[in-house]
Structures are given as C-alpha cells and as structure tokens.
Design a protein around this motif. Structure first.
Motif, PDB file in Angstrom:
ATOM      1  N   TRP A 153       0.981  -1.172   0.099  1.00 43.80           N
ATOM      2  CA  TRP A 153      -0.191   0.383  -0.360  1.00 43.80           C
ATOM      3  C   TRP A 153       0.832   1.491   0.661  1.00 43.80           C
ATOM      4  O   TRP A 153       1.627   1.404   1.299  1.00 43.80           O
ATOM      5  CB  TRP A 153      -0.527   0.142   1.288  1.00 43.80           C
ATOM      6  CG  TRP A 153      -1.601   1.446   1.617  1.00 43.80           C
ATOM      7  CD1 TRP A 153      -2.327   1.890   0.847  1.00 43.80           C
ATOM      8  CD2 TRP A 153      -2.117   1.479   2.722  1.00 43.80           C
ATOM      9  NE1 TRP A 153      -2.755   3.358   0.969  1.00 43.80           N
ATOM     10  CE2 TRP A 153      -2.936   2.487   2.147  1.00 43.80           C
ATOM     11  CE3 TRP A 153      -2.109   1.345   3.493  1.00 43.80           C
ATOM     12  CZ2 TRP A 153      -3.523   3.893   3.307  1.00 43.80           C
ATOM     13  CZ3 TRP A 153      -2.471   2.203   5.160  1.00 43.80           C
ATOM     14  CH2 TRP A 153      -3.517   3.080   4.059  1.00 43.80           C
TER      15      TRP A 153
ATOM     16  N   GLU B  89      -3.151  -2.847  -9.093  1.00 45.20           N
ATOM     17  CA  GLU B  89      -4.388  -1.649  -8.918  1.00 45.20           C
ATOM     18  C   GLU B  89      -5.780  -3.229  -8.081  1.00 45.20           C
ATOM     19  O   GLU B  89      -6.337  -2.880  -8.720  1.00 45.20           O
ATOM     20  CB  GLU B  89      -4.920  -0.500 -10.262  1.00 45.20           C
ATOM     21  CG  GLU B  89      -4.086   0.185 -10.643  1.00 45.20           C
ATOM     22  CD  GLU B  89      -3.750   1.233  -9.443  1.00 45.20           C
ATOM     23  OE1 GLU B  89      -4.752   1.518  -8.255  1.00 45.20           O
ATOM     24  OE2 GLU B  89      -2.899   2.047  -9.912  1.00 45.20           O
TER      25      GLU B  89
ATOM     26  N   HIS C 245      -6.972  -3.003  -5.919  1.00 42.30           N
ATOM     27  CA  HIS C 245      -8.716  -2.781  -5.169  1.00 42.30           C
ATOM     28  C   HIS C 245      -9.525  -2.269  -6.079  1.00 42.30           C
ATOM     29  O   HIS C 245     -10.878  -2.072  -5.744  1.00 42.30           O
ATOM     30  CB  HIS C 245      -8.181  -1.219  -4.116  1.00 42.30           C
ATOM     31  CG  HIS C 245      -7.902  -0.208  -5.131  1.00 42.30           C
ATOM     32  ND1 HIS C 245      -6.406   0.290  -5.978  1.00 42.30           N
ATOM     33  CD2 HIS C 245      -8.268   0.669  -5.935  1.00 42.30           C
ATOM     34  CE1 HIS C 245      -6.250   0.771  -6.256  1.00 42.30           C
ATOM     35  NE2 HIS C 245      -7.022   1.627  -6.151  1.00 42.30           N
ATOM     36  N   ARG C 246      -9.025  -2.900  -7.957  1.00 39.73           N
ATOM     37  CA  ARG C 246      -9.529  -2.520  -8.581  1.00 39.73           C
ATOM     38  C   ARG C 246     -10.945  -3.396  -8.796  1.00 39.73           C
ATOM     39  O   ARG C 246     -11.906  -3.888  -9.567  1.00 39.73           O
ATOM     40  CB  ARG C 246      -9.476  -1.911  -9.570  1.00 39.73           C
ATOM     41  CG  ARG C 246      -9.097  -0.673  -9.895  1.00 39.73           C
ATOM     42  CD  ARG C 246      -9.668   0.689 -10.144  1.00 39.73           C
ATOM     43  NE  ARG C 246      -7.966   1.663 -10.333  1.00 39.73           N
ATOM     44  CZ  ARG C 246      -9.120   2.667 -10.960  1.00 39.73           C
ATOM     45  NH1 ARG C 246      -9.998   3.194 -11.293  1.00 39.73           N
ATOM     46  NH2 ARG C 246      -7.493   3.646 -10.993  1.00 39.73           N
TER      47      ARG C 246
ATOM     48  N   GLN D  15     -12.111 -11.041  -5.829  1.00 42.04           N
ATOM     49  CA  GLN D  15     -11.420 -10.794  -4.629  1.00 42.04           C
ATOM     50  C   GLN D  15     -11.615 -12.256  -3.970  1.00 42.04           C
ATOM     51  O   GLN D  15     -10.419 -13.201  -4.201  1.00 42.04           O
ATOM     52  CB  GLN D  15     -11.202  -9.184  -3.999  1.00 42.04           C
ATOM     53  CG  GLN D  15     -10.550  -8.655  -4.544  1.00 42.04           C
ATOM     54  CD  GLN D  15     -11.315  -7.017  -3.198  1.00 42.04           C
ATOM     55  OE1 GLN D  15     -10.939  -7.591  -1.944  1.00 42.04           O
ATOM     56  NE2 GLN D  15     -10.850  -6.369  -3.890  1.00 42.04           N
TER      57      GLN D  15
ATOM     58  N   THR E  31      -1.856  -1.583  -4.371  1.00 41.19           N
ATOM     59  CA  THR E  31      -2.685  -0.317  -4.012  1.00 41.19           C
ATOM     60  C   THR E  31      -1.864   0.814  -3.766  1.00 41.19           C
ATOM     61  O   THR E  31      -1.966   0.894  -3.467  1.00 41.19           O
ATOM     62  CB  THR E  31      -4.306  -0.831  -3.560  1.00 41.19           C
ATOM     63  OG1 THR E  31      -5.124  -0.469  -3.213  1.00 41.19           O
ATOM     64  CG2 THR E  31      -3.545  -1.013  -1.603  1.00 41.19           C
TER      65      THR E  31
ATOM     66  N   GLU F  68      -4.558   2.765  -3.277  1.00 42.74           N
ATOM     67  CA  GLU F  68      -5.978   3.128  -1.935  1.00 42.74           C
ATOM     68  C   GLU F  68      -6.052   2.474  -0.343  1.00 42.74           C
ATOM     69  O   GLU F  68      -4.801   1.088  -0.174  1.00 42.74           O
ATOM     70  CB  GLU F  68      -7.611   3.339  -2.079  1.00 42.74           C
ATOM     71  CG  GLU F  68      -7.369   3.719  -3.572  1.00 42.74           C
ATOM     72  CD  GLU F  68      -7.541   4.741  -3.500  1.00 42.74           C
ATOM     73  OE1 GLU F  68      -8.136   5.865  -2.027  1.00 42.74           O
ATOM     74  OE2 GLU F  68      -7.435   5.963  -4.046  1.00 42.74           O
TER      75      GLU F  68
ATOM     76  N   PRO G   2      -5.893  -0.387   2.255  1.00 44.22           N
ATOM     77  CA  PRO G   2      -6.940  -1.765   1.641  1.00 44.22           C
ATOM     78  C   PRO G   2      -7.447  -1.830   3.165  1.00 44.22           C
ATOM     79  O   PRO G   2      -8.793  -2.750   2.867  1.00 44.22           O
ATOM     80  CB  PRO G   2      -5.211  -2.475   2.744  1.00 44.22           C
ATOM     81  CG  PRO G   2      -4.126  -1.553   1.898  1.00 44.22           C
ATOM     82  CD  PRO G   2      -4.766  -0.262   2.482  1.00 44.22           C
TER      83      PRO G   2
ATOM     84  N   GLU H   1     -10.682  -0.722   0.795  1.00 43.39           N
ATOM     85  CA  GLU H   1     -11.235  -1.609  -0.710  1.00 43.39           C
ATOM     86  C   GLU H   1     -10.781  -2.963  -0.586  1.00 43.39           C
ATOM     87  O   GLU H   1     -11.532  -3.595  -1.936  1.00 43.39           O
ATOM     88  CB  GLU H   1      -9.700  -0.781  -1.362  1.00 43.39           C
ATOM     89  CG  GLU H   1     -10.460   0.766  -1.721  1.00 43.39           C
ATOM     90  CD  GLU H   1     -11.152   1.502  -1.922  1.00 43.39           C
ATOM     91  OE1 GLU H   1     -12.046   0.556  -2.743  1.00 43.39           O
ATOM     92  OE2 GLU H   1     -11.981   2.746  -1.577  1.00 43.39           O
ATOM     93  N   LEU H   2     -10.808  -3.568   0.641  1.00 46.94           N
ATOM     94  CA  LEU H   2     -10.134  -5.014   0.315  1.00 46.94           C
ATOM     95  C   LEU H   2     -11.134  -6.160   1.201  1.00 46.94           C
ATOM     96  O   LEU H   2     -10.804  -5.124   2.128  1.00 46.94           O
ATOM     97  CB  LEU H   2      -8.694  -5.822   0.140  1.00 46.94           C
ATOM     98  CG  LEU H   2      -7.636  -4.930  -0.806  1.00 46.94           C
ATOM     99  CD1 LEU H   2      -6.406  -4.917  -0.525  1.00 46.94           C
ATOM    100  CD2 LEU H   2      -7.905  -5.162  -2.562  1.00 46.94           C
TER     101      LEU H   2
END
Length: 436
Positions: free
Chosen positions: A60, A118, A120-121, A127, A145, A147, A149, A152-153
């Motif tokens: 990250w 990327e 997180h996209r 995922q 990422t 962003e 985590p 976003e994950l």
C-alpha cells in the motif's frame, strides 16, 4: 506456447530505446532506494526471506515508490515464476487463465508469484476468486494498491495477506536516484544547485516521475547550467497526488482538522492551501471548517460558528479566488479560538441515555393537563412555575422519575464556557438548596 501474461524475456531488439526508469530498474533488493521499513534489516520482507517463508502481501503506497520492482525482485529471490496483471485491464476470464497456468506450473514443481497492480479495482467476487488458490499454494499473491486496503479489500483477502506500507521517497532518496541516472547517462544534470533541488521537489516523492523529469532535462541542449527560473519556464510543476474521494483527500482534511483543534493557525493554513492547490472545492472546506467550529469550539466561543457561516456566505458572493480569503480568515479565527467539546460530549452522552431509556415517560408534574381526566390522573400536579420562585428557579427534577437526575454537560474552564460553568454551578447550588 508461452504462458499467458508471461513476463519473461521477449524478442524486443536489444538496441531498442528503453525509458530511463526501465533501464535503472534494480536487479536485487539491496539496490532498491528507500522503503527500509519493508526491506531493511529486520524489516518484514527481509525476515520472511531469511526464514524461507514468504507469504502473500499487499503493498500500500503512492505511485512510483517501488511496488512493482519489489514484487519482481521477490520472485527472483524465491525462484518463483513472475506473472503480472492489472485489475484495470483484467476480469474473471483472464483470472481463470492465470490460475490454470499457475496450476500447470505447480504440477511441474514451479511456483507462481502473481503480482496484481491496482488490486483494489477488483470487485468482491473477483477478490474472493483469489482465496482458494492462495490457500492451496497455487499462487503467492502480491497486490499493489494506492488506496487504503482496510476500506477497499475484502476482510477474507486481508486475513490471508500481510499489508506492508510503502512510503513516498524523501528528497535524499530522490537525490540518490538522480545520481544513479547521471551515472547511467554518463553526464550530470545541466542544473545549478537550487534548480536541482526544485527538480527533486517537482517529483513529489515519486521515483518514476523523477526519472521521467531527468530524461526530459537531459534531452535539452543548453550551454550552461539552468537556474530555478529557467527550469520553471521549461517544465510544468507536477500536480500533487490528490483524489477527492481517496486517501489523499481524507488524510489532508484530517491534517487540517487536527491543526485547528491543536490551535496552530500556520499548519491549518498550510493544509488549507494544499487542498486548494490540489483542486478541492472551497465550499467543501467552508462546510468542514464550520463543522470544526461546532465540534471543537462550541460554546467556548459562540461567535466562531457565526464567523464560519459568514465566511461561507462571503465566498458565495465573491466567488474565487477572492472568496477563499474569507474562509482563510475564519480558519485562523477558529484555530486561535478557545476550544471545548463540552456540548459535543454532553450531546453524545444524552443520545446514548435516550436510546437506553427511550420508553420512560416524563414526570407527571411537567405534563400538560388540557382535560379534566388528565388532571384527575395527576398531570401537571405539583408543577412549580419558575418565574414565581425565588431567583426565577424552582429546582424541580425534569427527568423521568425512575431515571433520576443525570449530568451530561460539563463546561470547560476556557473562553465563554468559563462563564457557563459558573452558571451550571450556581444552579446546582440552588437546586441543592431547594431540595433540602
């Protein structure tokens, strides 16, 4: 047939031009500049590699700090086949092919390090698709990422991977990178000392951006080193990394809010300016500054909220750029104002008590009795009209009978709330006197 997404040697001509960033890509982890918190002595990746137990990780950090490079080098260090995909260009069909190729390699004794840029996209379902292949050892996942985590994950994915934070490069790191570029190119940058420092600052902690800038500057045909003014004329300053819905946005507004709470007008103006320079809407900042006045100043300075609202209205009338000055004035005022969260704390405590005792009825003596039946039930009986009492204060209890009197508001000894504290204590003494 070559593996899908195989990133091994290609048939590109060796004398084909390559970007400077690609030519300077480190060949081993010890050559990576910066990120000692991740790859330095006793750092997580170093410990894992020395123990021979590299696990899945999520990098990250901002762009250009070495996420892809470190992932490639981890594959080299562990003799894993390196496969790189981007969540921007890949979907479920591509993932299936990657996993199937990894299974085939595993049957022949070759492991796979799958680097997902990327990450997180990918949506929740995509995922989740990584999980069984991580668990059975088909792939070792390295995600990257920009962003947060934790936002976003998926929790399931995070529970199977260690999050490692990569930081923007410091000026000293960027200087080392510039020197490495000069060695590669065989000449020094045609810049004087201040201009060289300005070039490093333009990169804004992004190593890839710096090398692109170096490549541009080295292509210029100049007779003598350029100064800062000449450099600024030839190069546009790189826009600061900022996403109005991403981490940078929330990090900067948090820094602004805490600077105000900490009574530091200089730091507050700095973060305010950073957000404006990044393109933040001044109306958003005016709203947040008004919130700060309500949350962190409250009744310690009753004027603070009004001044923030006035600055907001002034901006709407003046527009930009003059209107920002009104917001800046309000910002300085609230940074220097006495602070209190007394009402904020009292409000939250009262809300919690209301949720807990939500069905309790008011005591009968403060209920209206518009009908005779209600009077017969005791509604309004015993109510003391405060204006008829000594000092205009009856001292009656207005809480539900089974709840008893509760104290929520505790004014601080700062600003106007110091006067309110005197009033609270005055009425407390009168209440005790009336009740005895």
């Amino acid at each position: 047939m070559a593996d899908l997404f195989d990133t091994g040697p290609d048939d590109t001509a060796e004398n084909a031009p390559r970007p400077l960033a690609d030519r300077l890509r480190p060949k081993k982890l010890s050559e990576v500049i910066g990120q000692s918190q991740v790859i330095g002595p006793d750092a997580p990746l170093t410990v894992m590699l020395e123990a021979g137990s590299l696990g899945s990780v999520i990098f990250w950090g901002p762009p250009g700090v070495g996420k892809t490079t470190i992932a490639r080098l981890l594959a080299d260090e562990t003799d894993l086949h390196f496969v790189q995909i981007s969540a921007i260009f890949s979907g479920v069909p591509e993932l299936r092919k990657v996993f199937e190729a990894a299974k085939q390699r595993r049957r022949t004794g070759q492991g796979t390090l799958l680097f997902v840029d990327e990450i997180h996209r990918f949506n929740k379902a995509q995922q989740d698709g990584f999980l069984p292949h991580m668990e059975d050892g088909t792939i070792l996942l390295v995600g990257a990422t920009t962003e947060n985590p934790s936002f976003e994950l998926n929790a399931a994915l995070l529970s199977r991977a260690q999050v490692l934070v990569l930081e923007r490069l410091e000026l000293a790191d960027l200087e080392r990178l510039a020197q490495r570029a000069e060695v590669e190119l065989g000449r020094t940058l045609p810049l004087d000392g201040p201009a060289r420092e300005n070039l490093l600052e333009m990169a804004d902690g992004d190593g890839r951006a710096l090398l692109n800038l170096v490549e541009q500057v080295m292509a210029w045909n100049v007779e003598k080193p350029l100064n800062s003014a000449a450099l600024a004329q030839r190069l546009m300053k790189r826009a600061a990394q900022y996403d109005k819905s991403g981490d940078a946005h929330y990090n900067l507004i948090s820094a602004l809010h805490k600077s105000v709470r900490g009574s530091d007008p200089d730091a507050a103006l700095y973060w305010f300016s950073r957000m404006l320079d990044a393109g933040e809407d001044p109306r958003y900042l005016a709203r947040r500054i008004t919130r700060m006045a309500v949350e962190d100043i409250g009744l310690a300075d009753p004027q603070a909220q009004a001044i923030c609202l006035q600055s907001w209205e002034t901006f709407e009338r003046l527009g930009s750029p003059e209107g920002e000055l009104a917001i800046a004035q309000a910002l300085v005022y609230i940074a220097l104002a006495p602070k209190s969260n007394g009402v904020y704390v009292a409000y939250k405590a009262a809300r919690a008590a209301a949720r807990k005792t939500g069905s309790l009825v008011p005591p009968k003596h403060i209920l209206n009795a518009p009908t005779q039946m209600m009077k017969d039930q005791g509604y309004g009986s015993g109510y003391a009209y405060d204006h008829d009492a000594e000092d205009g204060f009856s001292g009656q209890d207005y809480f539900p009978e089974s709840m008893g009197r509760t104290e929520f508001y505790n004014p601080v000894e700062r600003g106007f709330e110091r006067e309110l504290k005197k009033r609270v204590e005055y009425f407390a003494r009168l209440r005790a006197k009336r009740n005895t």
